[in-house]
Design an enzyme around this catalytic site. Structure first.
Site, PDB file in Angstrom:
ATOM      1  N   HIS A 179       0.270   2.560   6.761  1.00 20.22           N
ATOM      2  CA  HIS A 179       0.563   1.294   7.120  1.00 20.22           C
ATOM      3  C   HIS A 179      -0.859   0.680   7.597  1.00 20.22           C
ATOM      4  CE1 HIS A 179       1.129  -1.420  10.926  1.00 20.22           C
ATOM      5  NE2 HIS A 179       1.920  -1.978   9.960  1.00 20.22           N
ATOM      6  N   GLU A 209       0.041  -4.205  17.086  1.00 20.13           N
ATOM      7  CA  GLU A 209       1.366  -4.118  16.430  1.00 20.13           C
ATOM      8  C   GLU A 209       2.389  -3.048  16.995  1.00 20.13           C
ATOM      9  OE1 GLU A 209       1.362  -4.029  12.283  1.00 20.13           O
ATOM     10  OE2 GLU A 209       3.596  -4.057  12.114  1.00 20.13           O
ATOM     11  N   GLU A 232      -1.878  -0.790   4.418  1.00 20.10           N
ATOM     12  CA  GLU A 232      -1.314  -2.004   3.762  1.00 20.10           C
ATOM     13  C   GLU A 232      -2.133  -3.115   4.672  1.00 20.10           C
ATOM     14  OE1 GLU A 232       2.680  -2.812   5.620  1.00 20.10           O
ATOM     15  OE2 GLU A 232       1.655  -4.690   5.911  1.00 20.10           O
ATOM     16  N   HIS A 233      -2.470  -3.070   5.767  1.00 14.72           N
ATOM     17  CA  HIS A 233      -3.053  -4.258   6.350  1.00 14.72           C
ATOM     18  C   HIS A 233      -4.635  -4.108   5.734  1.00 14.72           C
ATOM     19  CE1 HIS A 233      -1.611  -5.194  10.406  1.00 14.72           C
ATOM     20  NE2 HIS A 233      -0.325  -4.150   9.937  1.00 14.72           N
TER      21      HIS A 233
END
Lengths: 459, 432
Positions: A74, A154, A77-78
């Protein structure tokens, strides 16, 4: 500015392609093509509106991570939006926006995927942008240092301050002891705190190669033009052997597991997770389809059993649901979730959910209930055509778990063929205490809640 | 079936190619019942979407009974005409039809998606008609649903986002209907008769707006609109909402145990139909509306890693809906994040957008316009807003032109009129 100069020559020849090619009658829609480097491309032509959705799926999700570096899929992904030598940090989003597009990305246990929704003329630019970042990501230490903070925010937002998310996270960590489904997609906070840019680089080098990716386009496009554009943009990228994926099979569970999460909240929640199979062979499997139908009979619509019996007639639950996903790369789980009404206990809630399962095991389901659930499926198939995005998602999700994208229709046929006896059969086979994990959210009064530190102090 | 659809597509593509941007063709009329009707015929898919909107949102709640609008709309699906709640749900499920909707501040909505086959859609429309016109409001169902709403409210009152949002709306609107929110006590005090009265007074033909999108012809759409609304009372003149009094600048700090502070800044700002709408949309794109490319995103998230989500938006409503900036950040740095956010806003109000920001905003808003209309669902949502708020019928056709016309000076002037520091309310929940 630099970037504009770099990109224009990259994109110019494509624009022409997408404007001219059109009106070739669709025969084998969707269309498939695989480049020499292993990149698979699937195009579904949908000419209702002059737009297109473009997705690139990588078969690399949190289940491919290692303990100690959870969340890196993840985080990467950022970082995919933080620049290449041609497209500077933040420029990816700016270029998509300038094209009148919307973009984002998502990471799951099984995959990481990137998408743009654009006016159809802009598809060529999107393909060029995705091809560029598949192999040329900068991954600078400075950008990483900022972005890892965003990811921790997040996590605070979606998990740490959400009692039900904490329950789900904890429950999965108990239900799976070996398989990487045991850790959360966003990663443990401690792993995020100790993550370095090198972790992200290693991940990128390992998985971001054309032979680990599938490109999906749905929209008002000509599939041949899309294939040509993909060849042009991705053709030069080399395939690379992927790391061996260890099976990490979850051993057979031999008894019920229970876990309690205490958090400041008002309502308790009970989650019961039963280990269950998923589709591995579309044609031969039976049980996953029967389990899908069972989930529908239990909570697929307003008149389903949980709603009717637990919420309305008995007034035992404020809400109750069943969740099961028949497609996954890893082990499957059938979840029952309930929030007891005021004055009812979690023990009563669990007993109520169990009673519904027992009723199916003992008496089966009616033909009427089965047909009602199938009617939902049939209608959903038509309604899904109203969303290009949903169609692209279905193709990507099937491919990524190793099922052929064409199997969507076959799966519907298999679902339609399920009998009431098969539903009763799977209820007996899989809903046993030996494979059950129960998670309970035990709400704590707000007054006594300790103020939570934002993060463990490390420095 | 499939083959036939394909052929249709091919023809449509050829015909429409030169007019790529040709808009949605909206037909409009008033039904014999008095309801206003908006219809878009589209046959690409064998489905029909229908939505009926009423001015029956929370703003119409009796002053001492906030929550009535929500409960009323919720109960309508749970027993109507000749069906009890289970029969409503079962018949819809058997048809593969989906009933939806809810009540927001201005609007209460009943929506239906059904397959277009004549037998299916006819049965689904009849269920919808009964839900709208003949809800039964059974006592035991009412008591159960009120208890469920109370449980959900109690739970949500433990959440920092809900606490922030309630304080924000109360801070902006005070005693105005937009500021009223149900409490545990007010919700518990609602009686079944309150719902019956609310339904009789507010679900009336005069305020009904019927939006239909899908595979019907004009005559079928006319019959449907009349069918759905003919049994409703005609309804009198509805009381106008009072004007909004702008609040003085204020800062509210509320304690909470959460790891993240929730920050909201804003004021009542924009009515539907205000001519400044386009300038504010263009400007807000650069301030905090443009997804990943806005000033707030760059300064708060990208440069400093303060937040995962940070945004600003205008929510135009019947009366002045809010302008709002929102973010969540780790509680220890709430003061720093708030400072940066305020600086970004202040600078934007002073200087307005740059020419390159203007160009980027217009390119995206105009360029992405086709994405706002590329499904029946999206067309329905857009047309229903046009109908309910009385926007011009050519709103969608002129949208791009109106956006293009906006200048940087327009944006500065519009922001000066609608976002005024002396009225900005700030709410911080769980900030250190």
């Amino acid at each position: 500015m630099t970037m504009r100069r770099h990109l224009r020559p990259l994109l110019a020849p494509l624009a022409a392609l997408f404007c001219t090619a059109m009106a070739i009658p669709a025969l084998a829609n969707p269309y498939e093509h695989t480049l020499a480097n292993g990149l698979k491309i699937i195009v579904k032509e949908d000419h209702r509106a002059p737009t297109a959705v473009h997705m690139v799926w990588y078969r690399a999700g949190s289940m491919d991570e290692n303990n100690g570096a959870t969340g890196v899929a993840h985080v990467l992904e950022h970082m995919m939006f933080k620049g290449t030598p041609k497209v500077g940090p933040g420029e990816f989003n700016r270029l998509v926006a300038a094209a009148g597009g919307r973009d984002n990305a998502f990471t799951s246990r099984d995959y990481t995927a990137y998408f743009q929704q654009v006016p159809k003329e802009k598809l060529g630019e999107m393909i060029a942008l995705e091809a560029d970042r598949m192999r040329h990501l900068t991954l600078s230490a400075d950008e990483f240092a900022q972005e890892i903070k965003v990811v921790m925010e997040e996590r605070r937002l979606r998990t740490d301050d959400q009692p039900q998310s904490l329950l789900f996270e904890t429950m999965n960590a108990v239900a799976f002891k070996v398989h990487p489904y045991r850790w959360p997609i966003i990663g443990w906070m401690d792993d995020l705190e100790s993550m370095t840019v090198q972790d992200a680089r290693d991940w990128y080098e390992r998985w971001y190669v054309p032979n680990n990716a599938t490109m999906v386009v749905v929209g008002d496009v000509d599939h041949k033009a899309v294939f040509t554009a993909a060849e042009k943009q991705y053709g030069a990228l080399k395939a690379r052997p992927l790391p061996v994926r260890k099976p990490q099979e979850e051993p057979t569970q031999t008894g019920v597991r229970r876990v309690t999460v205490k958090a400041p909240a008002e309502l308790p929640v009970v989650i019961m997770g039963y280990r269950a199979p998923v589709i591995r062979n579309v044609a031969q499997d039976v049980d996953p389809y029967a389990l899908e139908l069972l989930a529908g009979v239990l909570s697929g619509h307003g008149a389903a059993r949980f709603s009717k019996s637990l919420v309305r007639e008995q007034r035992l639950a404020v809400s109750a649901g069943a969740e099961y996903d028949a497609s996954a790369r890893g082990p499957g789980m059938f979840y029952l979730v309930g929030t007891p009404s005021q004055g009812k206990t979690v023990a009563e809630m669990e007993a109520g959910l169990r009673a519904e399962i027992t009723r199916v095991q003992a008496d089966g389901i009616t033909a009427e209930e089965l047909n009602r659930t199938k009617a939902q499926l049939v209608a959903s198939e038509i309604y899904k055509l109203d969303s290009m995005f949903a169609q692209a998602m279905e193709i990507g999700q099937l491919e990524i778990v190793g099922l052929p994208y064409q199997s969507g229709e076959q799966i519907i046929e298999k679902l339609k063929a399920v009998t009431a006896e098969q539903v009763q059969e799977v209820a007996k086979r899989y809903f046993v205490d030996e494979s059950l994990t129960v998670g309970v959210l035990d709400p704590q009064p707000m007054e006594n809640a300790p103020r939570r530190p934002a993060a463990a102090a490390r420095h | 079936m499939r083959m036939k659809m394909k052929a249709l597509f091919a023809v449509a593509v050829l015909l429409s190619a030169p007019l790529a941007m040709a808009g949605v063709k909206i037909e409009q009329w008033t039904a014999a019942s008095g309801a206003r009707v908006f219809f878009v015929e589209t046959r690409a898919l064998p489905i029909v979407d229908v939505q009926v909107d009423f001015a029956a949102g929370a703003a119409q709640d009796p002053a001492d009974k906030p929550g009535v609008a929500q409960l009323t709309r919720g109960l309508m699906d749970l027993g109507a005409g000749n069906m009890n709640e289970t029969e409503v749900a079962m018949r819809l499920a058997d048809l593969g039809a989906r009933l939806g909707g809810g009540a927001d501040t201005d609007r209460a909505t009943v929506s239906l998606r059904t397959l277009a086959d004549a037998d299916k859609r006819t049965a689904a429309f009849e269920i919808m008609r009964q839900v709208i016109a003949e809800p039964r409001f059974p006592e035991p169902v009412f008591e159960r649903e009120r208890a469920r709403s109370l449980a959900a409210l109690r739970e949500s009152l433990t959440r920092p986002d809900t606490i922030a949002s309630r304080a924000f709306w109360a801070g902006l609107y005070g005693e105005h209907p937009y500021g009223r929110q149900p409490s545990v006590e007010s919700l518990a005090a609602i009686k079944l008769d309150d719902l019956r009265e609310f339904h009789a007074a507010n679900y009336v033909a005069r305020s009904a707006v019927v939006t239909i999108v899908g595979a019907l012809n004009r005559a079928e759409a006319e019959a449907l609109a009349q069918q759905l609304t003919e049994a409703l009372p005609a309804g009198g003149e509805q009381a106008q909402l009072p004007a909004v009094a702008l609040p003085p600048a204020a800062e509210l700090r509320l304690p909470h145990h959460a790891a993240q502070a929730h920050i909201q800044i804003g004021m009542p700002a924009l009515k539907r139909g205000d001519p400044d709408f386009y300038a504010l949309m263009v400007g807000n794109y650069s301030l905090g509306g443009g997804g990943f490319v806005s000033r707030l995103m760059k300064e708060v998230r990208d440069k400093r890693g303060f937040a995962y989500s940070v945004y600003s938006y205008f929510a135009p409503m019947k009366e002045q809906g809010p302008f709002q900036i929102g973010l969540q950040t780790k509680r220890e740095q709430a003061a720093d994040a708030l400072k940066v956010t305020r600086e970004v806003l202040a600078k934007f109000l002073t200087e307005g957008p740059s020419e390159s920001e203007m160009a980027a905003a217009k390119a995206n808003i105009v360029g992405s316009f086709p994405l706002r209309l590329d499904s029946n669902r999206k067309i329905l949502d857009n047309v229903a807003v046009i109908g309910f708020y009385g926007l011009p019928l050519d709103y969608l056709d002129t949208y791009a032109t109106n956006i293009r016309k906006v200048t940087a000076a327009d944006v500065r002037a519009a922001f000066a009129r609608h976002v005024r520091p002396e009225h900005l309310v700030t709410v911080v929940v769980a900030g250190d």
